[in-house]
Design a protein around this motif. Structure first.
Motif, PDB file in Angstrom:
ATOM      1  N   ARG A 192       0.842  -1.204   0.000  1.00 24.15           N
ATOM      2  CA  ARG A 192       0.000   0.000   0.000  1.00 24.15           C
ATOM      3  C   ARG A 192       0.881   1.259   0.000  1.00 24.15           C
ATOM      4  O   ARG A 192       0.584   2.225  -0.672  1.00 24.15           O
ATOM      5  N   LEU A 193       1.951   1.195   0.783  1.00 20.00           N
ATOM      6  CA  LEU A 193       2.860   2.350   0.836  1.00 20.00           C
ATOM      7  C   LEU A 193       3.456   2.611  -0.544  1.00 20.00           C
ATOM      8  O   LEU A 193       3.459   3.747  -1.037  1.00 20.00           O
ATOM      9  N   ALA A 194       3.921   1.519  -1.197  1.00 20.20           N
ATOM     10  CA  ALA A 194       4.514   1.665  -2.533  1.00 20.20           C
ATOM     11  C   ALA A 194       3.494   2.301  -3.473  1.00 20.20           C
ATOM     12  O   ALA A 194       3.816   3.248  -4.205  1.00 20.20           O
ATOM     13  N   GLY A 195       2.244   1.789  -3.411  1.00 25.94           N
ATOM     14  CA  GLY A 195       1.190   2.314  -4.281  1.00 25.94           C
ATOM     15  C   GLY A 195       0.955   3.793  -4.025  1.00 25.94           C
ATOM     16  O   GLY A 195       0.823   4.591  -4.962  1.00 25.94           O
ATOM     17  N   ARG A 196       0.923   4.142  -2.752  1.00 25.20           N
ATOM     18  CA  ARG A 196       0.687   5.544  -2.392  1.00 25.20           C
ATOM     19  C   ARG A 196       1.815   6.430  -2.921  1.00 25.20           C
ATOM     20  O   ARG A 196       1.614   7.577  -3.269  1.00 25.20           O
ATOM     21  N   LEU A 197       3.019   5.847  -2.990  1.00 21.30           N
ATOM     22  CA  LEU A 197       4.161   6.621  -3.474  1.00 21.30           C
ATOM     23  C   LEU A 197       4.276   6.560  -5.006  1.00 21.30           C
ATOM     24  O   LEU A 197       5.246   7.047  -5.587  1.00 21.30           O
ATOM     25  N   GLY A 198       3.294   5.871  -5.636  1.00 16.71           N
ATOM     26  CA  GLY A 198       3.257   5.852  -7.097  1.00 16.71           C
ATOM     27  C   GLY A 198       4.119   4.759  -7.716  1.00 16.71           C
ATOM     28  O   GLY A 198       4.450   4.824  -8.891  1.00 16.71           O
ATOM     29  N   ASP A 217       4.244   0.678  -8.508  1.00 15.59           N
ATOM     30  CA  ASP A 217       3.531  -0.592  -8.529  1.00 15.59           C
ATOM     31  C   ASP A 217       4.527  -1.686  -8.119  1.00 15.59           C
ATOM     32  O   ASP A 217       5.617  -1.743  -8.692  1.00 15.59           O
ATOM     33  N   PHE A 218       4.183  -2.516  -7.135  1.00 15.03           N
ATOM     34  CA  PHE A 218       5.135  -3.512  -6.610  1.00 15.03           C
ATOM     35  C   PHE A 218       4.439  -4.880  -6.541  1.00 15.03           C
ATOM     36  O   PHE A 218       4.236  -5.433  -5.462  1.00 15.03           O
ATOM     37  N   PRO A 219       4.041  -5.436  -7.735  1.00 14.25           N
ATOM     38  CA  PRO A 219       3.230  -6.671  -7.725  1.00 14.25           C
ATOM     39  C   PRO A 219       3.953  -7.870  -7.122  1.00 14.25           C
ATOM     40  O   PRO A 219       3.308  -8.842  -6.731  1.00 14.25           O
TER      41      PRO A 219
END
Ligand code: UGA
Length: 438
Positions: free
Chosen positions: A274-280, A282-284
């Motif tokens: 979620r943190l990665a996503g919030r920082l823009g 994508d970390f699948p």
């Protein structure tokens, strides 16, 4: 030094006893009155090897005390540790409500300058909100409530040992003063040869998530290999040994089985994503780690189904209910996930665990409990090793075979050697290794 600890769960309580053990004056507090009442009576609220003794020793010495009052813990403290829970929200994001409440408590009760330490696992950037809250609430202290990140790396089941002999002490801070206070706090550990790593605050926060996600990645990698080994007729234990002989890889955390559980990995991986996503970003890879981990449990259900045919009206004995040995913690426990899936398919599930039985029953009331492993096996159509407790490695397998209705042993942690099980007359279904018949 005078140390306050807010939150006396697995991390907070271990922080209390270990810092009191090296000579600091420690005051712990918690919002759960029952927990504090237990601690004031000298009772550890959870099982952890050596904890009860150290708790007794440090409270008797007068260096450790507990109270429900945050004011008592915070006032006059040189250092205040924030060790409150950061549970997952429905979105997977870490909830920082308790961290903010702790910050307000510190601000309300601080009588002078102090270092406020984030010990709870928090997303990178949390220190900025913490700092803002402290400044807003206490403008009079003019930024002299300094924030430091000091993530905890202890493992449940080895918590005391890890806290007293840490591989490294990670300190993220902004000023020489804050680093100086933390160096003084950990001086005894450093004198014993335990290194301090100093970074900026965001780096320390992020490093904690990076470590947990990487360890979980190793486990899921081993479990994905197990699925391939099962199809190819190869042996995942031998593959992991070969990989582990390369010092660049290392053998630790390559044990395939029922996968990881507990209150750290599942929650931290989601929060990191979620943190990665919030920082823009994508970390699948992170969601793939979690997917493979869930598959580790369904793979064991498949194995049991393969051995027993239909699961309706079958009785399955689970040996081990905690998420790992050495703890009574059943949070996100793979054995309980397995029990739920088996019950959904119509099986009756009986479990045995040396420490976690009562907690497991609280979480899953339909679970039958047995007083020992042989009783669990009695009349069951198969036994499944779910947690690698030492006592299971010493089991009398002939006695297990005699107790079972069908002589079938599924090993969800690969604790036995195939020859040993087959010699006892059991059909053996390990993880990522070929099954063997007597
Ligand atoms: C983990 C980390 O190891 C600690 O460094 C960290 O401080 C802690 O999380 C935390 O963030 O508080 P812990 O959850 O106590 O510690 O347990 P681990 O020993 O890491 O095991 C986690 C799970 O992985 C267990 O369910 C264990 O059975 C499983 N596991 C471990 C495997 O399935 N295979 C392995 O090879 C190793």
């Amino acid at each position: 030094m005078r140390v306050g600890v807010i939150g006396t769960g697995h991390v907070g309580l271990i922080t209390c006893v270990s810092l009191a053990e090296v000579g600091h004056q420690v005051a712990g507090t918690d919002s759960e009155a029952q927990k504090i009442a237990d601690l004031q009576r000298g009772e550890a609220p959870f099982f952890e090897p050596g904890l009860q003794e150290l708790l007794h020793q440090t409270t008797e010495s007068g260096r450790l005390s507990f109270s429900c009052s945050a004011a008592t813990a915070v006032a006059d403290a040189d250092v205040v540790f924030v060790c409150v829970g950061t549970p997952a929200r429905a979105s997977g994001e870490a909830s920082l409500v308790a961290v903010e409440a702790a910050a307000r408590d510190v601000a309300r009760h601080a009588t002078g300058p102090a270092v406020v330490v984030e010990k709870s696992t928090v997303p990178a950037g949390t220190s900025l909100s913490l700092k803002r809250t402290l400044r807003r609430e206490r403008p009079d202290l003019g930024g002299r409530l300094e924030v430091v990140s000091n993530p905890e790396f202890l493992r449940e089941g080895h918590a005391i040992e890890d806290a007293l002999h840490p591989d490294r002490i990670l300190i993220g801070a902004e000023t020489d003063h804050a680093f100086g206070v933390m160096r003084r706090l950990y001086a005894t550990f450093v004198a014993q040869g335990h290194p301090i790593i100093e970074t900026d605050i965001q780096t320390a926060e992020l490093a904690k998530h990076a470590c947990n996600a990487f360890l979980a990645l190793k486990i899921s990698y081993a479990n994905a290999l197990a699925r391939i080994c099962e199809r190819a007729g190869a042996d995942v234990v031998a593959v992991a040994d070969v990989m582990g002989s390369d010092p660049r890889i290392g053998r630790a955390f390559l044990n395939a089985g029922l996968g990881y559980g507990g209150y750290c990995f599942p929650k931290d991986i989601q929060a990191f994503q979620r943190l990665a996503g919030r920082l823009g970003y994508d970390f699948p890879l992170l969601s793939e780690i979690a997917r493979i981990n869930q598959e580790a449990v369904t793979a064991v259900v498949d194995k049991i189904r393969e051995a027993l045919w239909n699961l309706e009206d079958k009785r399955v004995a689970l040996l081990g209910l905690s998420f790992k040995p050495g703890t009574d913690d059943i949070r996100f426990s793979p054995p309980l996930a397995l029990a739920r899936l088996l019950r959904e398919e119509g099986a009756t599930v009986v479990g045995y665990d040396p420490e976690a039985a009562a907690n497991a029953k609280g979480e899953l009331p339909e679970l039958e409990l047995a007083p020992d492993p042989y009783d669990a096996a009695s009349g069951a159509h198969c036994a499944v090793v779910c947690t690698e407790w030492e006592e299971f490695k010493q089991l009398d397998l002939v006695r297990v075979r005699d107790a079972l209705a069908y002589p079938i042993l599924v090993d969800g942690r690969n604790i036995f050697e195939p020859d040993q099980v087959v010699a006892a007359g059991l059909s053996y279904h390990p993880t990522g290794r070929p099954p063997v018949e007597p």
